[in-house]
Design a protein around this motif. Structure first.
Motif, PDB file in Angstrom:
ATOM      1  N   ARG A 112       0.826  -1.210   0.000  1.00  7.86           N
ATOM      2  CA  ARG A 112       0.000   0.000   0.000  1.00  7.86           C
ATOM      3  C   ARG A 112       0.861   1.261   0.000  1.00  7.86           C
ATOM      4  N   LEU A 113       1.914   1.250   0.815  1.00 12.35           N
ATOM      5  CA  LEU A 113       2.784   2.424   0.927  1.00 12.35           C
ATOM      6  C   LEU A 113       3.533   2.686  -0.372  1.00 12.35           C
ATOM      7  N   THR A 114       4.254   1.688  -0.872  1.00 12.42           N
ATOM      8  CA  THR A 114       5.098   1.922  -2.040  1.00 12.42           C
ATOM      9  C   THR A 114       4.262   2.156  -3.297  1.00 12.42           C
ATOM     10  N   SER A 115       3.138   1.461  -3.424  1.00 12.41           N
ATOM     11  CA  SER A 115       2.266   1.707  -4.574  1.00 12.41           C
ATOM     12  C   SER A 115       1.746   3.135  -4.547  1.00 12.41           C
ATOM     13  N   GLY A 116       1.389   3.616  -3.358  1.00 14.19           N
ATOM     14  CA  GLY A 116       0.931   4.996  -3.225  1.00 14.19           C
ATOM     15  C   GLY A 116       2.022   5.995  -3.561  1.00 14.19           C
ATOM     16  N   LEU A 117       3.256   5.710  -3.128  1.00 16.23           N
ATOM     17  CA  LEU A 117       4.370   6.602  -3.440  1.00 16.23           C
ATOM     18  C   LEU A 117       4.629   6.674  -4.943  1.00 16.23           C
ATOM     19  N   HIS A 118       4.315   5.590  -5.644  1.00 14.08           N
ATOM     20  CA  HIS A 118       4.474   5.566  -7.102  1.00 14.08           C
ATOM     21  C   HIS A 118       3.262   6.138  -7.824  1.00 14.08           C
ATOM     22  N   GLY A 119       2.281   6.626  -7.074  1.00 13.11           N
ATOM     23  CA  GLY A 119       1.167   7.319  -7.694  1.00 13.11           C
ATOM     24  C   GLY A 119      -0.115   6.533  -7.855  1.00 13.11           C
ATOM     25  N   MET A 120      -0.175   5.298  -7.367  1.00 10.93           N
ATOM     26  CA  MET A 120      -1.418   4.536  -7.440  1.00 10.93           C
ATOM     27  C   MET A 120      -2.404   5.051  -6.405  1.00 10.93           C
ATOM     28  N   GLY A 121      -3.644   5.204  -6.799  1.00  8.77           N
ATOM     29  CA  GLY A 121      -4.691   5.554  -5.853  1.00  8.77           C
ATOM     30  C   GLY A 121      -5.101   4.348  -5.017  1.00  8.77           C
ATOM     31  N   ARG A 122      -5.834   4.612  -3.942  1.00  9.90           N
ATOM     32  CA  ARG A 122      -6.231   3.544  -3.025  1.00  9.90           C
ATOM     33  C   ARG A 122      -7.042   2.463  -3.734  1.00  9.90           C
ATOM     34  N   ASP A 123      -7.969   2.874  -4.595  1.00 10.46           N
ATOM     35  CA  ASP A 123      -8.800   1.889  -5.294  1.00 10.46           C
ATOM     36  C   ASP A 123      -7.964   1.051  -6.254  1.00 10.46           C
ATOM     37  N   GLU A 124      -6.999   1.695  -6.926  1.00  9.96           N
ATOM     38  CA  GLU A 124      -6.157   0.955  -7.857  1.00  9.96           C
ATOM     39  C   GLU A 124      -5.271  -0.040  -7.119  1.00  9.96           C
ATOM     40  N   VAL A 125      -4.728   0.363  -5.963  1.00  9.28           N
ATOM     41  CA  VAL A 125      -3.925  -0.559  -5.163  1.00  9.28           C
ATOM     42  C   VAL A 125      -4.758  -1.764  -4.755  1.00  9.28           C
ATOM     43  N   ALA A 126      -5.988  -1.519  -4.320  1.00 12.26           N
ATOM     44  CA  ALA A 126      -6.859  -2.629  -3.923  1.00 12.26           C
ATOM     45  C   ALA A 126      -7.144  -3.550  -5.104  1.00 12.26           C
ATOM     46  N   ARG A 127      -7.334  -2.962  -6.282  1.00 12.89           N
ATOM     47  CA  ARG A 127      -7.634  -3.759  -7.470  1.00 12.89           C
ATOM     48  C   ARG A 127      -6.443  -4.598  -7.905  1.00 12.89           C
ATOM     49  N   ARG A 128      -5.246  -4.075  -7.723  1.00  4.62           N
ATOM     50  CA  ARG A 128      -4.049  -4.767  -8.189  1.00  4.62           C
ATOM     51  C   ARG A 128      -3.356  -5.582  -7.100  1.00  4.62           C
ATOM     52  N   PHE A 129      -3.878  -5.510  -5.872  1.00  2.28           N
ATOM     53  CA  PHE A 129      -3.189  -6.129  -4.739  1.00  2.28           C
ATOM     54  C   PHE A 129      -2.937  -7.616  -4.963  1.00  2.28           C
ATOM     55  N   ASP A 130      -3.951  -8.365  -5.352  1.00  2.00           N
ATOM     56  CA  ASP A 130      -3.784  -9.811  -5.533  1.00  2.00           C
ATOM     57  C   ASP A 130      -2.790 -10.123  -6.642  1.00  2.00           C
ATOM     58  N   ASP A 131      -2.776  -9.315  -7.706  1.00  2.00           N
ATOM     59  CA  ASP A 131      -1.815  -9.533  -8.788  1.00  2.00           C
ATOM     60  C   ASP A 131      -0.387  -9.295  -8.313  1.00  2.00           C
ATOM     61  N   ILE A 132      -0.209  -8.267  -7.486  1.00  2.00           N
ATOM     62  CA  ILE A 132       1.126  -7.973  -6.956  1.00  2.00           C
ATOM     63  C   ILE A 132       1.618  -9.122  -6.069  1.00  2.00           C
ATOM     64  N   VAL A 133       0.763  -9.554  -5.170  1.00  2.00           N
ATOM     65  CA  VAL A 133       1.144 -10.636  -4.256  1.00  2.00           C
ATOM     66  C   VAL A 133       1.377 -11.934  -5.031  1.00  2.00           C
ATOM     67  N   GLY A 134       0.504 -12.205  -6.011  1.00  2.00           N
ATOM     68  CA  GLY A 134       0.630 -13.439  -6.775  1.00  2.00           C
ATOM     69  C   GLY A 134       1.893 -13.468  -7.599  1.00  2.00           C
ATOM     70  N   PHE A 135       2.214 -12.365  -8.264  1.00  5.75           N
ATOM     71  CA  PHE A 135       3.433 -12.327  -9.072  1.00  5.75           C
ATOM     72  C   PHE A 135       4.665 -12.513  -8.189  1.00  5.75           C
ATOM     73  N   ALA A 136       4.655 -11.894  -7.014  1.00  2.43           N
ATOM     74  CA  ALA A 136       5.788 -11.993  -6.099  1.00  2.43           C
ATOM     75  C   ALA A 136       5.846 -13.329  -5.369  1.00  2.43           C
ATOM     76  N   GLU A 137       4.790 -14.131  -5.492  1.00  4.83           N
ATOM     77  CA  GLU A 137       4.730 -15.452  -4.840  1.00  4.83           C
ATOM     78  C   GLU A 137       4.859 -15.326  -3.326  1.00  4.83           C
ATOM     79  N   LEU A 138       4.129 -14.356  -2.772  1.00  6.11           N
ATOM     80  CA  LEU A 138       4.222 -14.077  -1.340  1.00  6.11           C
ATOM     81  C   LEU A 138       2.868 -14.211  -0.644  1.00  6.11           C
TER      82      LEU A 138
END
Length: 244
Positions: A112-138
């Motif tokens: 949430r923090l780093t995505s926001g620093l890169h300019g993602m809005g809260r809704d966009e972070v929520a929408r992309r959260f699972d993709d970020i975690v899945g790609f990172a295998e975390l």
């Protein structure tokens, strides 16, 4: 005609060889002479080129020739002493990739923090959260403090966050040299996807196979100056002839 994605004109930056002394206020505001003090050197000087939208540029040169410094100037991390850099569009910077993460925060909180620093809005972070975690295998580590992750996990998380950005310009500095073979190939495929979308790539690497995979044009830096700007194949031939 579209404006260049990146415009660089007569670019120069100087550094001190040691920490003795500092630039004066007069230096900082441009009132001092451009002469270089005995403990200073020009890391880059008189560098000029354009990068067109959709181009894939590979930057080559030995260690200490100004490649990463150039990338940081394009990213806005450093400010030049001479000339200018104009970037016409947002950038997704894969530079010092694990910077900006906070050790005591969890993976979830850091996304949430780093995505926001890169300019993602809260809704966009929520929408992309699972993709970020899945790609990172975390997926099993989302509530684990970042400081408890392995170095490989940290790199996977950072690449995953930045590769989700929709900015048109990718700035990449050797990040593909880290991580295990399987994850590197996953990163390669992701960069292939981004380039297929028409993104612009500015890529610093010592790995010729990576350069040949992604880039069509090359910039060869030598002693802080642009020694050659041509097709990647021609640039690699010149570079290898000079130093191999």
């Amino acid at each position: 005609m579209d404006r260049p994605a990146i415009e660089v004109r007569d670019l120069g930056i100087r550094f001190r060889r040691n920490r003795r002394g500092r630039r004066s206020i007069k230096d900082l505001f441009g009132g001092a002479s451009r002469r270089v003090a005995p403990d200073e050197f020009w890391a880059l000087r008189e560098v000029t080129f354009d990068v067109q939208p959709g181009e894939s540029i590979g930057v080559v040169g030995r260690n200490g020739q100004g490649k990463s410094t150039l990338l940081k100037l394009v990213a806005g991390v450093l400010l030049s002493d001479e000339g200018r850099v104009q970037v016409n569009g947002g950038v997704a910077p894969l530079i010092e990739i694990t910077g900006g993460f906070v050790g005591d925060l969890t993976v979830r909180e850091n996304i949430r923090l780093t995505s926001g620093l890169h300019g993602m809005g809260r809704d966009e972070v929520a929408r992309r959260f699972d993709d970020i975690v899945g790609f990172a295998e975390l997926g099993d580590f989302v509530d684990t403090p970042y400081k408890h992750l392995s170095n490989g996990m940290k790199v996977r998380l950072a690449f995953s966050v930045v590769s989700q950005l929709e900015e048109p310009i990718l700035l990449v500095d050797e990040v593909l040299a880290v991580g295990d073979k399987a994850f590197r190939e996953k990163c390669y495929r992701r960069i292939d996807e981004l380039l297929a979308e028409g993104r612009t790539l500015f890529f610093v690497s010592h790995n010729e196979s990576d350069l040949r995979r992604f880039c069509t044009r090359g910039l060869y830096l030598d002693k802080g100056r642009l020694a050659m700007d041509a097709s990647l194949a021609e640039v690699l031939d010149r570079y290898n002839a000079d130093y191999n």
